[in-house]
Design a protein around this motif. Structure first.
Motif, PDB file in Angstrom:
ATOM      1  N   SER A   4       0.843  -1.193   0.000  1.00 31.20           N
ATOM      2  CA  SER A   4       0.000   0.000   0.000  1.00 31.20           C
ATOM      3  C   SER A   4       0.879   1.243   0.000  1.00 31.20           C
ATOM      4  CB  SER A   4      -0.919   0.013   1.231  1.00 31.20           C
ATOM      5  OG  SER A   4      -1.833  -1.071   1.182  1.00 31.20           O
ATOM      6  N   TYR A   5       0.442   2.268  -0.726  1.00 29.88           N
ATOM      7  CA  TYR A   5       1.226   3.492  -0.893  1.00 29.88           C
ATOM      8  C   TYR A   5       0.416   4.697  -0.427  1.00 29.88           C
ATOM      9  CZ  TYR A   5       4.047   0.341  -3.698  1.00 29.88           C
ATOM     10  OH  TYR A   5       4.803  -0.716  -4.110  1.00 29.88           O
ATOM     11  N   SER A   6       1.081   5.834  -0.364  1.00 34.42           N
ATOM     12  CA  SER A   6       0.461   7.025   0.216  1.00 34.42           C
ATOM     13  C   SER A   6      -0.584   7.640  -0.681  1.00 34.42           C
ATOM     14  CB  SER A   6       1.546   8.067   0.527  1.00 34.42           C
ATOM     15  OG  SER A   6       2.273   8.397  -0.658  1.00 34.42           O
ATOM     16  N   ASN A   7      -0.488   7.420  -1.994  1.00 34.89           N
ATOM     17  CA  ASN A   7      -1.453   7.962  -2.942  1.00 34.89           C
ATOM     18  C   ASN A   7      -1.770   6.911  -4.002  1.00 34.89           C
ATOM     19  OD1 ASN A   7      -1.882  10.834  -2.131  1.00 34.89           O
ATOM     20  ND2 ASN A   7       0.340  10.923  -2.392  1.00 34.89           N
ATOM     21  N   SER A   8      -2.650   7.288  -4.917  1.00 39.13           N
ATOM     22  CA  SER A   8      -3.072   6.343  -5.943  1.00 39.13           C
ATOM     23  C   SER A   8      -1.901   5.937  -6.830  1.00 39.13           C
ATOM     24  CB  SER A   8      -4.171   6.966  -6.809  1.00 39.13           C
ATOM     25  OG  SER A   8      -5.333   7.214  -6.045  1.00 39.13           O
ATOM     26  N   GLU A  57       1.922  10.127  -8.423  1.00 42.74           N
ATOM     27  CA  GLU A  57       1.955  11.432  -9.099  1.00 42.74           C
ATOM     28  C   GLU A  57       3.217  12.218  -8.793  1.00 42.74           C
ATOM     29  OE1 GLU A  57      -0.716  15.482  -9.778  1.00 42.74           O
ATOM     30  OE2 GLU A  57      -1.566  13.770  -8.698  1.00 42.74           O
ATOM     31  N   GLU A  58       3.733  12.117  -7.571  1.00 44.08           N
ATOM     32  CA  GLU A  58       4.907  12.908  -7.210  1.00 44.08           C
ATOM     33  C   GLU A  58       5.981  12.067  -6.527  1.00 44.08           C
ATOM     34  OE1 GLU A  58       3.500  16.234  -4.953  1.00 44.08           O
ATOM     35  OE2 GLU A  58       2.813  17.310  -6.727  1.00 44.08           O
ATOM     36  N   SER A  59       5.986  10.777  -6.780  1.00 44.00           N
ATOM     37  CA  SER A  59       7.036   9.921  -6.219  1.00 44.00           C
ATOM     38  C   SER A  59       7.128   8.619  -7.012  1.00 44.00           C
ATOM     39  CB  SER A  59       6.773   9.617  -4.731  1.00 44.00           C
ATOM     40  OG  SER A  59       5.514   8.992  -4.565  1.00 44.00           O
ATOM     41  N   ASN A  70       9.245  13.782  -4.242  1.00 41.33           N
ATOM     42  CA  ASN A  70       9.127  15.133  -4.794  1.00 41.33           C
ATOM     43  C   ASN A  70       9.555  15.199  -6.257  1.00 41.33           C
ATOM     44  OD1 ASN A  70       8.314  16.157  -2.210  1.00 41.33           O
ATOM     45  ND2 ASN A  70      10.472  16.165  -1.595  1.00 41.33           N
ATOM     46  N   THR A  71       9.181  14.188  -7.017  1.00 44.00           N
ATOM     47  CA  THR A  71       9.410  14.257  -8.453  1.00 44.00           C
ATOM     48  C   THR A  71       8.416  15.238  -9.063  1.00 44.00           C
ATOM     49  OG1 THR A  71       7.914  12.376  -8.786  1.00 44.00           O
ATOM     50  CG2 THR A  71      10.272  11.890  -8.568  1.00 44.00           C
ATOM     51  N   PRO A  72       8.717  15.800 -10.241  1.00 46.87           N
ATOM     52  CA  PRO A  72       7.768  16.735 -10.866  1.00 46.87           C
ATOM     53  C   PRO A  72       6.396  16.092 -11.033  1.00 46.87           C
ATOM     54  CG  PRO A  72       9.875  16.809 -11.997  1.00 46.87           C
ATOM     55  CD  PRO A  72       9.967  15.674 -11.026  1.00 46.87           C
ATOM     56  N   SER A  73       5.366  16.909 -10.931  1.00 48.67           N
ATOM     57  CA  SER A  73       3.995  16.408 -11.027  1.00 48.67           C
ATOM     58  C   SER A  73       3.818  15.586 -12.302  1.00 48.67           C
ATOM     59  CB  SER A  73       3.007  17.576 -11.024  1.00 48.67           C
ATOM     60  OG  SER A  73       1.679  17.093 -11.134  1.00 48.67           O
ATOM     61  N   TYR A 129      11.561   8.952 -16.530  1.00 52.09           N
ATOM     62  CA  TYR A 129      10.347   9.622 -16.069  1.00 52.09           C
ATOM     63  C   TYR A 129      10.500  11.120 -16.300  1.00 52.09           C
ATOM     64  CZ  TYR A 129      13.090  10.570 -11.812  1.00 52.09           C
ATOM     65  OH  TYR A 129      14.058  10.974 -10.921  1.00 52.09           O
ATOM     66  N   PRO A 130       9.398  11.894 -16.309  1.00 49.65           N
ATOM     67  CA  PRO A 130       9.482  13.327 -16.613  1.00 49.65           C
ATOM     68  C   PRO A 130      10.321  14.075 -15.592  1.00 49.65           C
ATOM     69  CG  PRO A 130       7.226  12.549 -16.849  1.00 49.65           C
ATOM     70  CD  PRO A 130       8.000  11.442 -16.196  1.00 49.65           C
TER      71      PRO A 130
END
Length: 447
Positions: free
Chosen positions: A95-99, A115-117, A134-137, A156-157
């Motif tokens: 399980s992770y902190s976001n989707s 989205e950011e990791s 803290n990767t770019p959105s 990745y971007p």
């Protein structure tokens, strides 16, 4: 490799996701009612090798031809489930902190993109090796992992506003380079099978570029079109990296040929296209840089006109029954198989249409071909134990599961052992029934 914009069509439920495996021998699709794994080693026959009733699946990824499959559903978008589908058992779940937006895997690494990791796991025991915070959105979860696990490059971007690409070494856990690929944000990226080339497209969708890896040098530039911007949804190299296909929300799939043009002093064939190309090259030195750049871009070598437009689809180039094919899985639940002429290109010929859900209503337009027997599924142990094409260090500097705050852990040497990983031996694998902090004893881990 994925599409998430399925819509119900006349033939049944639309696809929530579709992805080809790393060597394009298998297709995984998910809908509101479940997911299926297909073998695509034959033109005439589409074998369903596994079916599950897990609802609302929007990510399903299979590791080559092994029995390992990764699934994420809308019901629990923060949880990744790893299954041994032949046994019908769950290996683990995280399980992770976001989707979870994307999952990529090869025989050495499993990468989860939020989205950011980005989370990098060792696939042989699912240990978390590194968290890139803290990767770019990255709202679409755009990322790519080289299928050649001896290098395991991750892309990745590097920016949310322009088309920068970060190349990360997932084996040595270090950033390799940043490629300024496009002026607009990225829309698609993919590695060649060897991991030595990377193709990219921006949100404008007019230009596709190919770079050398790890150097990041521009090798090729292709123009998909000039009249309109499109959403490129899929890029894929052929197994030998001599061709690159691109699909979008239009009705056209483009195939580009990666060939280096000879030096100006070399004798060229006396064809009309060669003559015109020579004239353009000569004239480009007198024109503005933007115009001359457009004139030097190569056009599509071959094309496919799909029967529909405006739908999301995923494409791949594969060798099936010893012939080059283009496979296109559309969001209305169909798989189209085309013949590709590697010498002359041009319009590709549709030879077979398969329906992925509901009753099979195959349409055949080409000559009938003999079906080859489906290839047996390799066990996960056999897959992860396959030898690498280059030696991998016995130990790497690892990172703890607290997001990489503490450094210095050493990944045990057995994780890179040449021998088989004994999945059937619960005392050996998977060593994921424990956590290093001793706080949990179950299979469920949270990031």
């Amino acid at each position: 490799m994925e599409t998430r914009e399925g819509a119900d069509g006349p033939g049944g439920p639309g696809l929530g996701c579709a992805s080809f495996n790393q060597d394009s021998t298998s297709l995984a699709v998910g809908t509101k009612t479940g997911y299926r794994l297909f073998s695509v080693t034959s033109v005439d026959k589409l074998d369903c090798i596994h079916e599950s009733d897990t609802a609302d699946v929007y990510i399903v990824e299979r590791l080559f031809s092994s029995s390992l499959v990764v699934v994420v559903s809308q019901a629990m978008p923060r949880r990744m489930n790893v299954y041994h589908f032949k046994k019908g058992t769950e290996i683990c779940n995280y399980s992770y902190s976001n989707s979870i937006l994307a999952v990529r895997l090869n025989r050495q690494r499993l990468v989860v993109c939020l989205e950011e990791s980005v989370y990098v796991h060792n696939i042989k025991d699912m240990k978390l090796l590194k968290t890139l915070l803290n990767t770019p959105s990255n709202p679409t979860g755009l990322c790519a992992l080289s299928t050649n696990h001896s290098n395991s490059f991750l892309a990745y971007p590097g920016s949310a506003t322009i088309g920068e690409i970060i190349i990360y070494d997932a084996n040595n856990l270090s950033t390799v380079t940043m490629i300024p690929a496009h002026d607009s944000p990225l829309a698609a990226i993919t590695f060649s099978a060897s991991g030595t080339k990377l193709a990219s497209a921006s949100e404008r969708g007019t230009v596709i570029r190919v770079f050398s890896i790890p150097e990041g040098l521009r090798l090729f530039e292709f123009r998909r079109g000039m009249k309109r911007y499109v959403n490129i949804s899929s890029l894929s190299f052929s197994p030998d990296a001599q061709f690159l296909c691109a699909s979008s929300n239009t009705e056209t799939v483009h195939i580009f040929k990666l060939e280096q043009h000879g030096p100006s002093g070399e004798e060229e064939s006396a064809t009309w296209s060669a003559y015109v190309g020579k004239m353009f090259s000569a004239a480009s030195s007198y024109l503005p840089a933007q115009v001359s750049g457009m004139m030097c871009q190569d056009r599509a070598f071959a094309t496919v006109r799909l029967q529909m437009a405006g739908q999301c689809n995923v494409c791949t180039l594969a060798t099936i029954q010893k012939l080059p094919r283009l496979l296109v899985a559309s969001s209305d639940g169909q798989l189209f198989i085309y013949n590709v002429d590697p010498q002359d290109g041009g319009e590709c010929t549709l030879v077979k249409t398969h329906r992925l859900f509901g009753e099979e209503e195959e349409q055949e337009t080409g000559e009938a071909e003999g079906s080859s027997p489906p290839q047996p599924c390799q066990s996960y142990a056999a897959t992860v134990a396959m030898a690498t094409t280059a030696p991998v260090p016995a130990t790497l500097t690892g990172y703890s599961e607290d997001g990489g705050a503490r450094k210095g852990e050493v990944i045990p040497e057995h994780e890179f052992a040449a021998g088989p990983v004994c999945l059937d031996d619960e005392t050996e694998f998977p060593p994921i029934n424990w956590c290093r902090d001793g706080s949990r004893s179950g299979k469920d881990r949270r990031m």
